[in-house]
Write a protein that holds these residues in place. Structure first.
Motif, PDB file in Angstrom:
ATOM      1  N   ASP A   2      64.684 -37.408 104.962  1.00 17.55           N
ATOM      2  CA  ASP A   2      63.873 -38.548 104.532  1.00 17.55           C
ATOM      3  C   ASP A   2      64.176 -38.923 103.090  1.00 17.55           C
ATOM      4  O   ASP A   2      64.324 -40.107 102.747  1.00 17.55           O
ATOM      5  N   GLY A   3      64.247 -37.923 102.221  1.00 22.89           N
ATOM      6  CA  GLY A   3      64.552 -38.197 100.815  1.00 22.89           C
ATOM      7  C   GLY A   3      65.917 -38.828 100.638  1.00 22.89           C
ATOM      8  O   GLY A   3      66.085 -39.761  99.841  1.00 22.89           O
ATOM      9  N   ALA A   4      66.904 -38.336 101.401  1.00 23.44           N
ATOM     10  CA  ALA A   4      68.244 -38.910 101.326  1.00 23.44           C
ATOM     11  C   ALA A   4      68.251 -40.360 101.795  1.00 23.44           C
ATOM     12  O   ALA A   4      68.900 -41.223 101.191  1.00 23.44           O
ATOM     13  N   ALA A   5      67.521 -40.638 102.880  1.00 26.40           N
ATOM     14  CA  ALA A   5      67.480 -42.005 103.407  1.00 26.40           C
ATOM     15  C   ALA A   5      66.828 -42.962 102.418  1.00 26.40           C
ATOM     16  O   ALA A   5      67.308 -44.086 102.202  1.00 26.40           O
ATOM     17  N   VAL A   6      65.738 -42.542 101.800  1.00 32.09           N
ATOM     18  CA  VAL A   6      65.043 -43.397 100.830  1.00 32.09           C
ATOM     19  C   VAL A   6      65.953 -43.681  99.631  1.00 32.09           C
ATOM     20  O   VAL A   6      66.055 -44.829  99.172  1.00 32.09           O
TER      21      VAL A   6
END
Length: 262
Positions: free
Chosen positions: A125-129
């Motif tokens: 999730d952090g990478a996608a954001v």
């Protein structure tokens, strides 16, 4: 770049805070509204995929984005086939549900396996954001909204499992809070990697698209097909449409603001 980085960390912080909401809500309220939250998450995820995230991935990575999206979709499919389903059965985590752990007994391995799975999920999730904000503000906002919307029912279910496993409210929230920090690791890795790998943002967005599509279409929506009263069905429909509308409206507002600024 500094402004974009600030937005990324603010979005990661908001995602982390959303993961702690389970301890702030009453069990009665959760039992009544969890299916609506799941529908809202499904609408936000699918809206983000088709309206913002995947179009941006194709713009950057070209037709290769389809390959990366398919790869992430298949990876999750095979993982659930061979490793068993992840803990996304939100309705079964609702307090009072006959399949809730408090009615079945909770094995001692639940807590470490659940937290490990959450950590991996939050890294993605952090990478996608981070990748989305590096591409454009509207893609970042849409991705952050989708991640937070999905985080709400998922972390509510995780909190219920931790409580059923015998953890106190404080220890359950502390465990979930620690796991939420892994999203920062994913975001930081993309911020650093984007300086060295050309087109990394497009690859990450394509992978996120396949992941969001899998979770929304095969994980969340099937849960909403369970028999329910007319009132509950209307609540689910409203939640789903609100999730779609939230992502769509955020994109329109962001584009209007950018156009006015330019």
């Amino acid at each position: 770049m500094e402004r974009t980085t600030l937005f990324i960390w603010l979005a990661v912080l908001a995602d982390g805070l959303a993961g702690l909401t389970g301890g702030l809500l009453s069990e009665r309220w959760l039992k009544q509204h969890l299916s609506t939250l799941v529908a809202f998450a499904a609408g936000a995820l699918l809206g983000a995929v088709f309206l913002e995230v995947f179009p941006q991935a194709v713009e950057i990575a070209g037709l290769g984005a389809f390959h990366w999206a398919l790869a992430s979709f298949l990876a999750l499919t095979f993982a659930e086939w061979f490793l068993g389903p992840h803990h996304h059965d939100h309705s079964a985590h609702a307090p009072g549900h006959p399949h809730h752990p408090e009615h079945m007994g909770t094995p001692s391995t639940v807590v470490p396996s659940l937290l490990a799975a959450d950590a991996l999920h939050n890294i993605g999730d952090g990478a996608a954001v981070a990748a989305a904000f590096l591409v454009s503000p509207q893609a970042g906002v849409a991705t952050a909204l989708a991640v937070i919307a999905h985080e709400l029912p998922q972390e509510v279910g995780d909190y219920a499992l931790l409580r059923a496993a015998g953890l106190s409210r404080a220890r359950a929230l502390l465990a979930l809070g620690a796991v939420q920090l892994t999203a920062a690791a994913g975001a930081g890795a993309v911020l650093l990697g984007s300086r060295w790998v050309e087109g990394l943002e497009g690859i990450i967005l394509a992978l996120a698209s396949g992941t969001f599509l899998y979770i929304g279409a095969t994980d969340l929506l099937p849960e909403l097909r369970h028999t329910a009263s007319l009132g509950a069905s209307r609540g689910r429909l409203l939640g789903f449409l609100l999730g779609l509308a939230l992502v769509a409206t955020a994109g329109v507002v962001e584009r209007h603001m950018l156009g006015t600024h330019h």
